[in-house]
Design an enzyme around this catalytic site. Structure first.
Site, PDB file in Angstrom:
ATOM      1  N   HIS A  13     -37.954   5.765  59.583  1.00  0.00           N
ATOM      2  CA  HIS A  13     -38.770   4.550  59.596  1.00  0.00           C
ATOM      3  C   HIS A  13     -38.055   3.441  60.379  1.00  0.00           C
ATOM      4  CE1 HIS A  13     -39.597   6.743  55.782  1.00  0.00           C
ATOM      5  NE2 HIS A  13     -40.810   6.693  56.300  1.00  0.00           N
ATOM      6  N   GLU A  51     -43.863  14.014  52.732  1.00  0.00           N
ATOM      7  CA  GLU A  51     -44.264  14.467  54.064  1.00  0.00           C
ATOM      8  C   GLU A  51     -43.836  15.907  54.334  1.00  0.00           C
ATOM      9  OE1 GLU A  51     -42.536  11.303  54.241  1.00  0.00           O
ATOM     10  OE2 GLU A  51     -44.224   9.980  54.633  1.00  0.00           O
TER      11      GLU A  51
END
Length: 191
Positions: A62, A37
């Site tokens: 997450h 990312e």
């Protein structure tokens, strides 16, 4: 994070952006490849620098509770997730007064995801990548963490109440407005 705390150079990357602003180098004795990312992180940092923002840190994680909520269509519409999370505990309003933006599912590491994240973070404290994770910006990493953490606590309170067999009542709109007014919480990004 546990491994990063124990052995930071073996479990994290320090990335230096080169002068051409198009390439980077990993600074470490034992280089670890950065996250896939990275385009999103770089786009956010570039935006923060270009706009002169007081936000200097970006956090992507997450969080289980928030990712779980992103698997329910109801929470992907408008500001439904924000309203539910704000109503669970007053601190959520204080730490995340702009709420959580929803970014529809896109391939992790894609340029499209980076663009959508950039648009979402302009209006929200934290953005939720549907079925993946969150991205927060803050004045420092603890500020970004606190925003994400309080949203997770609110999600956990919601889930615990649901597990007891009922839809949680949450705070009323009037109670939430009172918190916003008394603590003079911003309606837009303060810097």
């Amino acid at each position: 994070m546990r491994d990063l705390a124990k052995e930071p150079m073996q479990n994290g990357s320090i990335v230096r952006i080169c002068d051409d602003c198009a390439s980077y180098e990993i600074i470490a004795d034992e280089p670890v490849a950065p996250t896939s990312e990275l385009p999103t992180h770089l786009a956010l940092q570039n935006y923060l620098l270009e706009t002169g923002s007081c936000y200097k840190a970006t956090l992507h994680t997450h969080p289980i509770e928030l990712v779980a909520m992103s698997h329910i269509k109801r929470f992907l519409k408008g500001d439904e997730m924000t309203k539910v999370l704000w109503s669970m505990i007053p601190e959520t309003l204080a730490f995340a007064p702009l709420g959580i933006g929803i970014i529809p599912y896109d391939l992790p590491s894609s340029v499209e995801l980076a663009k959508a994240t950039l648009e979402g973070i302009k209006k929200h404290d934290v953005v939720m990548w549907e079925k993946h994770g969150t991205v927060a910006v803050g004045q420092d990493i603890m500020d970004a963490f606190d925003q994400t953490d309080v949203l997770c606590k609110a999600a956990n309170i919601y889930m615990c109440a649901k597990a007891m067999g009922s839809e949680p009542d949450g705070m009323t709109d009037a109670q939430m407005k009172e918190v916003q007014d008394v603590f003079n919480l911003p309606k837009t990004r303060p810097c």
